[in-house]
Scaffold this motif. Structure first.
Motif, short mmCIF file in Angstrom:
data_model
loop_
_atom_site.label_atom_id
_atom_site.label_comp_id
_atom_site.label_asym_id
_atom_site.label_seq_id
_atom_site.Cartn_x
_atom_site.Cartn_y
_atom_site.Cartn_z
N VAL A 87 31.49 37.83 45.15
CA VAL A 87 31.71 36.39 44.91
C VAL A 87 33.14 36.01 45.28
N ALA A 88 34.11 36.84 44.87
CA ALA A 88 35.51 36.57 45.16
C ALA A 88 35.79 36.62 46.66
N LEU A 89 35.17 37.57 47.35
CA LEU A 89 35.39 37.69 48.79
C LEU A 89 34.78 36.50 49.53
N ASP A 90 33.62 36.04 49.10
CA ASP A 90 33.00 34.86 49.72
C ASP A 90 33.89 33.63 49.55
N ALA A 91 34.47 33.49 48.36
CA ALA A 91 35.36 32.35 48.11
C ALA A 91 36.60 32.43 49.00
N SER A 92 37.12 33.62 49.17
CA SER A 92 38.29 33.83 50.02
C SER A 92 37.95 33.55 51.49
N ALA A 93 36.77 34.00 51.93
CA ALA A 93 36.35 33.80 53.32
C ALA A 93 36.25 32.32 53.67
N GLU B 269 28.22 48.25 39.19
CA GLU B 269 27.46 47.21 39.88
C GLU B 269 28.01 45.83 39.53
N HIS B 270 28.47 45.68 38.29
CA HIS B 270 29.08 44.40 37.90
C HIS B 270 30.35 44.15 38.70
N ASP B 271 31.17 45.18 38.88
CA ASP B 271 32.38 45.04 39.69
C ASP B 271 32.04 44.57 41.10
N LEU B 272 31.02 45.17 41.70
CA LEU B 272 30.64 44.81 43.07
C LEU B 272 30.18 43.36 43.15
N LYS B 273 29.44 42.93 42.15
CA LYS B 273 28.95 41.55 42.14
C LYS B 273 30.13 40.57 42.07
N VAL B 274 31.08 40.83 41.19
CA VAL B 274 32.26 39.97 41.04
C VAL B 274 33.08 39.98 42.33
N ALA C 183 42.97 32.60 46.39
CA ALA C 183 41.66 33.27 46.39
C ALA C 183 41.79 34.74 46.76
N ASP C 184 42.67 35.04 47.70
CA ASP C 184 42.86 36.43 48.12
C ASP C 184 43.44 37.28 46.99
N LEU C 185 44.36 36.70 46.23
CA LEU C 185 44.95 37.42 45.10
C LEU C 185 43.90 37.75 44.04
N VAL C 186 42.96 36.83 43.84
CA VAL C 186 41.88 37.08 42.89
C VAL C 186 41.05 38.28 43.35
N PHE C 187 40.71 38.31 44.63
CA PHE C 187 39.92 39.41 45.18
C PHE C 187 40.64 40.74 45.00
N HIS C 188 41.93 40.78 45.32
CA HIS C 188 42.68 42.03 45.20
C HIS C 188 42.85 42.45 43.74
N GLN C 189 43.01 41.47 42.85
CA GLN C 189 43.11 41.82 41.43
C GLN C 189 41.81 42.44 40.95
N TYR C 190 40.67 41.89 41.39
CA TYR C 190 39.37 42.45 41.00
C TYR C 190 39.19 43.87 41.55
N LEU C 191 39.72 44.10 42.76
CA LEU C 191 39.66 45.46 43.32
C LEU C 191 40.41 46.44 42.44
N VAL C 192 41.61 46.05 42.04
CA VAL C 192 42.41 46.93 41.17
C VAL C 192 41.71 47.09 39.81
N ASP C 193 41.15 45.99 39.29
CA ASP C 193 40.45 46.05 38.01
C ASP C 193 39.28 47.03 38.05
N ALA C 194 38.67 47.18 39.23
CA ALA C 194 37.52 48.08 39.37
C ALA C 194 37.90 49.55 39.19
N ALA C 195 39.19 49.85 39.15
CA ALA C 195 39.65 51.21 38.86
C ALA C 195 39.49 51.52 37.37
N HIS C 196 39.31 50.47 36.57
CA HIS C 196 39.12 50.61 35.12
C HIS C 196 40.26 51.38 34.47
N ASN C 197 41.47 50.97 34.85
CA ASN C 197 42.69 51.50 34.28
C ASN C 197 43.52 50.29 33.86
N THR C 198 43.58 50.02 32.57
CA THR C 198 44.24 48.80 32.10
C THR C 198 45.72 48.76 32.46
#
Length: 219
Positions: A125-131, A117-122, A144-159
């Motif tokens: 926010v990132a997608l709204d900023a990009s929009a 749920e924390h991933d989704l919240k972040v 802004a788009d790179l931040v959104f995509h980085q957060y998507l990858v981070d949500a895989a929880h694989n460092t």
């Protein structure tokens, strides 16, 4: 026709770094050995002393060498993480897309299974900023788009995946810059980001991966 031009142009410092890294990799100097002076390297490489000095600073920043004031430069390591960026900077648009297909698509499939749920919240926010920036300044939108995509990858929880994507994000940005400079930005393309986040939220990895492929092929 295949696009074979590098996405990031090489500077004189980049070229000097390539020559110095090659010498280090080939074992020209041993760890702990004092390197030639700037004038000696300048003569050997056929480049200016200023260019050599800047290249040496980069090597020191990456931990390859140690610059001792008043004494000289010494080799500290033969493993250079910045060398990864040097290799990536030589890839073409086609190569960047192929790499994103392997790295980002698979990571987002995992993100759809593992997001919190924390991933989704972040991500929202990132997608709204990009929009808010999509139809505005290109560089601001890409950041802004790179931040959104980085957060998507981070949500895989694989460092390891997150670290790899962080290195690769400069190439993703260059790909977007090259494409969006010649292709008008269309709202339908941005809306794919919203659909992608919905698929991640609904924990639908196949749909998330399919949408990610669409975005990569049509940023």
């Amino acid at each position: 026709m295949t696009d074979i031009a590098p996405l990031i142009k090489r500077s004189l410092v980049d070229q000097a770094l390539e020559q110095l890294r090659w010498r280090i990799t080939e074992g020209k100097w041993a760890i702990g050995e004092r390197l030639p002076t700037e004038p000696e390297l300048s003569a050997e490489l056929g480049i200016s002393r200023n260019t050599v000095r800047e290249a040496m600073r980069v090597l020191a920043f990456s931990g390859l060498i140690e610059i001792r004031q008043g004494d000289g430069s010494y080799l500290r390591s033969m493993s250079d993480p910045l060398g990864t960026m040097r290799v990536l900077s030589h890839c073409s648009l086609e190569q960047a897309q192929e790499t994103r297909q392997i790295l980002e698509v698979q990571a987002i499939g995992l993100a759809a299974l593992r997001r919190t749920e924390h991933d989704l919240k972040v991500l929202r926010v990132a997608l709204d900023a990009s929009a808010a920036l999509y139809h505005g300044d290109l560089e601001a939108y890409i950041s802004a788009d790179l931040v959104f995509h980085q957060y998507l990858v981070d949500a895989a929880h694989n460092t390891a995946l997150s670290e790899l994507y962080q290195y690769f994000s400069a190439i993703v940005g260059a790909q977007l810059r090259q494409t969006l400079n010649i292709t008008p930005r269309r709202q339908a393309v941005f809306d794919l980001h919203t659909e992608l986040l919905d698929a991640v939220e609904q924990q639908d990895p196949q749909r998330a991966k399919s949408l990610c492929r669409q975005l990569i092929n049509e940023p």
